[in-house]
Design a protein around this motif. Structure first.
Motif, PDB file in Angstrom:
ATOM      1  N   ALA A  23     -16.890  20.387   1.240  1.00 29.03           N
ATOM      2  CA  ALA A  23     -17.494  19.097   1.544  1.00 29.03           C
ATOM      3  C   ALA A  23     -16.711  18.416   2.660  1.00 29.03           C
ATOM      4  N   ALA A  24     -17.414  17.971   3.681  1.00 32.13           N
ATOM      5  CA  ALA A  24     -16.792  17.345   4.834  1.00 32.13           C
ATOM      6  C   ALA A  24     -17.027  15.843   4.828  1.00 32.13           C
ATOM      7  N   SER A  25     -16.054  15.115   5.329  1.00 32.34           N
ATOM      8  CA  SER A  25     -16.181  13.675   5.491  1.00 32.34           C
ATOM      9  C   SER A  25     -15.465  13.250   6.765  1.00 32.34           C
ATOM     10  N   GLY A  26     -15.658  12.018   7.156  1.00 40.40           N
ATOM     11  CA  GLY A  26     -15.072  11.515   8.389  1.00 40.40           C
ATOM     12  C   GLY A  26     -16.038  11.628   9.554  1.00 40.40           C
ATOM     13  N   ARG A  27     -16.550  12.816   9.779  1.00 38.63           N
ATOM     14  CA  ARG A  27     -17.592  13.088  10.760  1.00 38.63           C
ATOM     15  C   ARG A  27     -18.544  14.116  10.174  1.00 38.63           C
ATOM     16  N   SER A  63     -14.698  43.865   5.250  1.00 32.33           N
ATOM     17  CA  SER A  63     -14.422  44.079   3.840  1.00 32.33           C
ATOM     18  C   SER A  63     -15.307  43.252   2.903  1.00 32.33           C
ATOM     19  N   VAL A  64     -15.986  42.221   3.403  1.00 38.68           N
ATOM     20  CA  VAL A  64     -16.826  41.388   2.544  1.00 38.68           C
ATOM     21  C   VAL A  64     -18.301  41.460   2.899  1.00 38.68           C
ATOM     22  N   LYS A  65     -18.661  42.191   3.943  1.00 41.71           N
ATOM     23  CA  LYS A  65     -20.076  42.309   4.312  1.00 41.71           C
ATOM     24  C   LYS A  65     -20.877  42.876   3.145  1.00 41.71           C
ATOM     25  N   ASP A  66     -22.047  42.312   2.914  1.00 43.28           N
ATOM     26  CA  ASP A  66     -22.966  42.703   1.843  1.00 43.28           C
ATOM     27  C   ASP A  66     -22.502  42.244   0.468  1.00 43.28           C
ATOM     28  N   ARG A  67     -21.372  41.545   0.401  1.00 42.62           N
ATOM     29  CA  ARG A  67     -20.921  40.955  -0.856  1.00 42.62           C
ATOM     30  C   ARG A  67     -20.858  39.433  -0.785  1.00 42.62           C
ATOM     31  N   PHE A  68     -20.429  38.899   0.358  1.00 40.66           N
ATOM     32  CA  PHE A  68     -20.289  37.459   0.538  1.00 40.66           C
ATOM     33  C   PHE A  68     -21.382  36.950   1.461  1.00 40.66           C
ATOM     34  N   THR A  69     -21.794  35.702   1.258  1.00 38.44           N
ATOM     35  CA  THR A  69     -22.770  35.058   2.119  1.00 38.44           C
ATOM     36  C   THR A  69     -22.316  33.638   2.433  1.00 38.44           C
ATOM     37  N   ILE A  70     -22.206  33.324   3.713  1.00 32.68           N
ATOM     38  CA  ILE A  70     -21.875  31.967   4.128  1.00 32.68           C
ATOM     39  C   ILE A  70     -23.167  31.236   4.482  1.00 32.68           C
ATOM     40  N   SER A  71     -23.233  29.968   4.132  1.00 35.72           N
ATOM     41  CA  SER A  71     -24.388  29.151   4.454  1.00 35.72           C
ATOM     42  C   SER A  71     -23.934  27.712   4.666  1.00 35.72           C
ATOM     43  N   ARG A  72     -24.816  26.909   5.235  1.00 39.57           N
ATOM     44  CA  ARG A  72     -24.468  25.505   5.441  1.00 39.57           C
ATOM     45  C   ARG A  72     -25.692  24.634   5.246  1.00 39.57           C
ATOM     46  N   ASP A  73     -25.444  23.425   4.795  1.00 37.88           N
ATOM     47  CA  ASP A  73     -26.472  22.413   4.653  1.00 37.88           C
ATOM     48  C   ASP A  73     -25.969  21.198   5.413  1.00 37.88           C
ATOM     49  N   ASN A  74     -26.371  21.082   6.668  1.00 40.97           N
ATOM     50  CA  ASN A  74     -25.860  20.005   7.496  1.00 40.97           C
ATOM     51  C   ASN A  74     -26.275  18.626   6.992  1.00 40.97           C
ATOM     52  N   ALA A  75     -27.435  18.543   6.344  1.00 35.43           N
ATOM     53  CA  ALA A  75     -27.868  17.268   5.781  1.00 35.43           C
ATOM     54  C   ALA A  75     -26.924  16.782   4.692  1.00 35.43           C
ATOM     55  N   LYS A  76     -26.316  17.720   3.960  1.00 36.47           N
ATOM     56  CA  LYS A  76     -25.358  17.382   2.918  1.00 36.47           C
ATOM     57  C   LYS A  76     -23.920  17.472   3.395  1.00 36.47           C
ATOM     58  N   ASN A  77     -23.725  17.846   4.665  1.00 34.50           N
ATOM     59  CA  ASN A  77     -22.389  17.958   5.242  1.00 34.50           C
ATOM     60  C   ASN A  77     -21.511  18.921   4.441  1.00 34.50           C
ATOM     61  N   THR A  78     -22.104  20.050   4.055  1.00 30.25           N
ATOM     62  CA  THR A  78     -21.441  20.985   3.161  1.00 30.25           C
ATOM     63  C   THR A  78     -21.650  22.419   3.627  1.00 30.25           C
ATOM     64  N   VAL A  79     -20.616  23.238   3.453  1.00 32.70           N
ATOM     65  CA  VAL A  79     -20.659  24.668   3.737  1.00 32.70           C
ATOM     66  C   VAL A  79     -20.348  25.410   2.449  1.00 32.70           C
ATOM     67  N   TYR A  80     -20.979  26.569   2.260  1.00 32.21           N
ATOM     68  CA  TYR A  80     -20.831  27.337   1.035  1.00 32.21           C
ATOM     69  C   TYR A  80     -20.391  28.757   1.343  1.00 32.21           C
ATOM     70  N   LEU A  81     -19.748  29.374   0.361  1.00 32.83           N
ATOM     71  CA  LEU A  81     -19.460  30.791   0.403  1.00 32.83           C
ATOM     72  C   LEU A  81     -19.810  31.384  -0.954  1.00 32.83           C
TER      73      LEU A  81
END
Length: 123
Positions: A23-27, A63-81
């Motif tokens: 979760a990001a804040s400030g900007r 080493s993490v391809k096909d196991r991990f997925t990164i995504s983001r929701d800019n409206a919520k100012n949040t990035v996921y793994l």
């Protein structure tokens, strides 16, 4: 300035799953290239996954391809793994990071860092 706070770490058995949140804040993070970087005890920090400000393209260490997925929701100012099929070698402190330019996607010289969240995978 950007403040980043990670959450979602914990202890899981091999083969299990976790989802980390940053979760990001400030900007807002809409202008930033966001990434996840991890550090195991006694090891150097390692790039794990990155995502452009538009949501694509994404980048992963082999080493993490096909196991991990990164995504983001800019409206919520949040990035996921999303981490699936976890292995003991995934055990590390996971950091969320941000910088203005993509450059070389796997570089870890980021402008902003979170405090980290511990992920421990048992066998």
């Amino acid at each position: 300035q950007v403040q980043l706070v990670e959450s979602g770490g914990g202890l899981v058995q091999a083969g299990g799953s976790l989802r980390l949140s940053c979760a990001a804040s400030g900007r807002t993070v809409t202008r930033y290239y966001m990434s996840w970087v991890r550090q195991a005890p006694g090891k150097e920090r390692e790039f794990v996954a990155g995502i452009s400000s538009y949501g694509s393209p994404t980048y992963y260490v082999d080493s993490v391809k096909d196991r991990f997925t990164i995504s983001r929701d800019n409206a919520k100012n949040t990035v996921y793994l999303q981490m699936n099929s976890l292995k003991p070698e995934d055990t590390a402190v996971y950091y969320c990071a941000a910088r203005l330019g993509v450059g070389v996607p796997t570089r870890i010289d980021n402008n902003y860092w979170g405090q980290g969240t511990q992920v421990t995978v048992s066998s």
